[in-house]
Design an enzyme around this catalytic site. Structure first.
Site, mmCIF file in Angstrom:
data_model
loop_
_atom_site.group_PDB
_atom_site.id
_atom_site.type_symbol
_atom_site.label_atom_id
_atom_site.label_comp_id
_atom_site.label_asym_id
_atom_site.label_seq_id
_atom_site.Cartn_x
_atom_site.Cartn_y
_atom_site.Cartn_z
ATOM 1 N N ASP A 106 4.491 -6.026 3.595
ATOM 2 C CA ASP A 106 4.452 -6.803 2.355
ATOM 3 C C ASP A 106 5.258 -8.095 2.492
ATOM 4 O O ASP A 106 6.182 -8.180 3.305
ATOM 5 C CB ASP A 106 5.111 -6.026 1.197
ATOM 6 C CG ASP A 106 4.421 -4.724 0.923
ATOM 7 O OD1 ASP A 106 3.241 -4.592 1.257
ATOM 8 O OD2 ASP A 106 5.095 -3.839 0.348
HETATM 9 N N1 URA Z 1 5.434 0.377 2.686
HETATM 10 C C1 URA Z 1 5.599 -0.574 1.744
HETATM 11 O O1 URA Z 1 5.753 -0.272 0.569
HETATM 12 N N2 URA Z 1 5.595 -1.854 2.138
HETATM 13 C C2 URA Z 1 5.454 -2.251 3.429
HETATM 14 O O2 URA Z 1 5.479 -3.450 3.718
HETATM 15 C C3 URA Z 1 5.276 -1.249 4.383
HETATM 16 C C4 URA Z 1 5.268 0.051 3.988
#
Ligand code: URA
Length: 258
Positions: free
Chosen positions: A108
């Site tokens: 993310d």
């Molecule tokens: N889980 C999440 O919530 N975000 C990420 O970037 C990777 C795994």
């Protein structure tokens, strides 16, 4: 030798095999001047002219050297090669001299930590394939102090959306203070925003998230924003995970399950 178009496009580093299939279906690929939309169509890069979005990919197929990069992604970078909104991109952190690389999987915008990038679409396909779930390890700081019972729910699998439950995960409490708790989470699947949605499901939102290991690959010396290329051995390990007896290492057994 004739090969499927999606494999050739992936090998040329244009896209992962899955994305290559989308490019074909959407009419972005031509062979000897004719648009091909049928998946599974084959072509011979030695004799056919293969174009993606009007650009010949034969030279890339002939000269290509595979590049594999490990980046310690900072927060505030988009895991993508482009963004209509103009946000900072993970590829901006890699020198253009390494060629056009794409991210392997996704972190993310506000997640930091280890992210692979490559020009090898076949590698991407292998790592991100649902059949080959490489364990990924995250360190999460969450709001408040979840009870042991709530953490057990995460371990067993929890509902994170309509009809969407997570598989069993390993969740270890590292420490708790009055306002925050830290956990190590090992996932064997890769659902969108999975760690954040898991902790949301038990009412303790993630305030900071970092990926610290992908399969066997970790690097505590790589500072945030820094990158390095993978060694040949590291690349090989992803392609041929070591077989480990079930009774000695349950985590790695999942890696070799295909
Ligand atoms: N889980 C999440 O919530 N975000 C990420 O970037 C990777 C795994």
């Amino acid at each position: 030798m004739q090969q499927r178009l999606q494999k050739l496009i992936a090998t040329a580093g244009i896209a992962s095999r899955r994305h290559a299939e989308e490019l074909i279906s959407a009419g972005h690929v031509s062979v000897n001047g004719r648009v091909v939309t049928e998946l599974g169509t084959k072509a011979d890069p030695d004799t056919d002219h293969i174009k993606v979005n009007g650009r010949l990919i034969n030279p890339q197929l002939a000269q290509r050297v595979n590049v594999y990069v490990l980046l310690n992604k900072p927060r505030g970078y988009l895991t993508s090669v482009s963004d209509p909104e103009g946000r900072p991109l993970v590829v901006d952190l890699i020198p253009p001299s390494l060629g056009r690389l794409h991210p392997v999987g996704r972190l993310d915008f506000n997640t930091e930590g280890l992210l692979l990038l490559t020009n090898d679409g076949e590698f991407t396909n292998l790592i991100t394939s649902a059949r080959n779930q490489i364990p990924k390890v995250y360190k999460a700081r969450v709001q408040g102090t979840p009870s042991d019972k709530a953490i057990d729910r995460l371990r067993r699998g929890v509902l994170i959306g309509e009809g969407e439950s997570t598989a069993p995960a390993e969740v270890r409490r590292l420490r708790s203070s009055e306002s925050n708790s830290w956990f190590e989470v090992v996932l064997h699947e890769g659902r969108n925003q999975q760690v954040r949605r898991m902790f949301d499901a038990i009412g303790h939102s993630v305030v900071r998230l970092k990926r610290i290991r992908i399969g066997d690959l970790e690097d505590q010396n790589l500072r945030t924003g820094e990158w390095r290329t993978l060694t040949a051995i590291e690349v090989k390990r992803f392609k041929k995970p070591r077989k480990v007896k079930p009774e000695t290492d349950r985590r790695r057994v999942r890696v070799v399950r295909r």
